[in-house]
Write an enzyme that holds these catalytic residues in place. Structure first.
Site, PDB file in Angstrom:
ATOM      1  N   ASP A  78       0.564  81.835 -19.236  1.00  0.00           N
ATOM      2  CA  ASP A  78       1.609  81.499 -20.203  1.00  0.00           C
ATOM      3  C   ASP A  78       2.876  82.240 -19.810  1.00  0.00           C
ATOM      4  O   ASP A  78       2.865  83.474 -19.656  1.00  0.00           O
ATOM      5  CB  ASP A  78       1.191  81.891 -21.621  1.00  0.00           C
ATOM      6  CG  ASP A  78       0.117  80.976 -22.188  1.00  0.00           C
ATOM      7  OD1 ASP A  78      -0.286  80.025 -21.485  1.00  0.00           O
ATOM      8  OD2 ASP A  78      -0.321  81.209 -23.334  1.00  0.00           O
ATOM      9  N   ASP A  81      -2.159  70.486 -30.506  1.00  0.00           N
ATOM     10  CA  ASP A  81      -2.239  71.836 -31.063  1.00  0.00           C
ATOM     11  C   ASP A  81      -2.366  71.715 -32.572  1.00  0.00           C
ATOM     12  O   ASP A  81      -1.518  71.084 -33.216  1.00  0.00           O
ATOM     13  CB  ASP A  81      -0.985  72.632 -30.705  1.00  0.00           C
ATOM     14  CG  ASP A  81      -0.716  72.639 -29.202  1.00  0.00           C
ATOM     15  OD1 ASP A  81      -1.706  72.655 -28.439  1.00  0.00           O
ATOM     16  OD2 ASP A  81       0.458  72.620 -28.800  1.00  0.00           O
TER      17      ASP A  81
END
Length: 245
Positions: free
Chosen positions: A8, A129
């Site tokens: 990330d 998500d």
């Protein structure tokens, strides 16, 4: 079954967030390219990369770091975060990405996702998500009223290569994957599902290798790998054994 190590990106560095909160970022490696090489040397076969700044900005922010990762590893790379247009998609695929992950745009403009699948077959995934069972967008900053399975079904037959399903309530806090919702999604659609959010220990890897998880294409691991809670060699051996079963 594939175990995807995660990188990330925030401000050019490899970080992990807690519960998707940009203010709760831990830097694990200031050199993402070196981290990509390390994962390849450990035996991983894919790499999952997210441009966190890009997810909030709606456009690529950590492009230089992604390019460095692509040059550093021979493994296929999938990228999400801030990819919102056909031009974005074409640009990244031409840079050498194996596939792009479309999240916010899958909610805002499903037709674009379907068009992209036709134009770039096998190279477009959808990121779903969820928080409290509802789909979140704009880097998890906004909640929608759309259900996870409701959104996933919009792409049945479109050629989506995978759905990356993240339970935001478990992301980065090492509480284990939400198996109920993940397997419910995997059983509701024909699109391969990749689990993300909460992978915590070797117990989760053993659960991934169990027969009832065979419908999953794989899982993404971030913090548990960085913190040493998951042993790469042992985890990959279990995953490979599950493939042969």
């Amino acid at each position: 079954m594939i175990l995807f190590p995660a990188i990330d990106l925030k401000d050019g560095q490899c970080v992990r967030l807690k519960l998707g909160d940009m203010d709760q970022a831990t830097v694990y490696n200031p050199d993402p390219a070196a981290q990509a090489r390390a994962f390849e040397e450990q035996g991983f076969e894919w790499l999952h990369v997210v441009d966190l700044n890009g997810a909030f900005a709606g456009e690529t922010v950590n492009g230089a770091a992604v390019d460095a990762i692509l040059k550093a590893t021979g493994n296929p790379v999938q990228l999400g975060g801030g990819i919102r247009t056909l031009e974005h998609i074409e640009n990244w695929l031409s840079h050498g990405l194996a596939r792009v992950i479309l999240g916010t745009v899958a909610v805002r403009d499903p037709a674009l996702v379907i068009e992209a699948c036709g134009k770039f077959p096998g190279r477009v995934a959808v990121g779903i998500d969820a928080k409290g069972g509802k789909v979140a967008v704009e880097g998890w900053a906004e909640a929608s009223e759309l259900g996870v399975i409701e959104l996933a079904k919009k792409f049945e037959g479109a050629g989506v290569s995978a759905i990356i399903y993240t339970d935001i309530d478990r992301d980065g806090i090492l509480t284990g994957i939400n198996w109920d919702s993940t397997l419910e999604l995997a059983n509701a659609v024909s699109i391969p599902v990749i689990a993300s959010g909460g992978l915590a220990s070797m117990d989760d890897i053993r659960r991934l290798a169990a027969p009832d998880a065979a419908k999953l294409e794989g899982a993404i691991s971030g913090r548990a790998l960085y913190d040493g809670r998951i042993d790469p060699k042992e985890a990959l051996a279990l995953i490979r054994a599950a493939r042969k079963a």
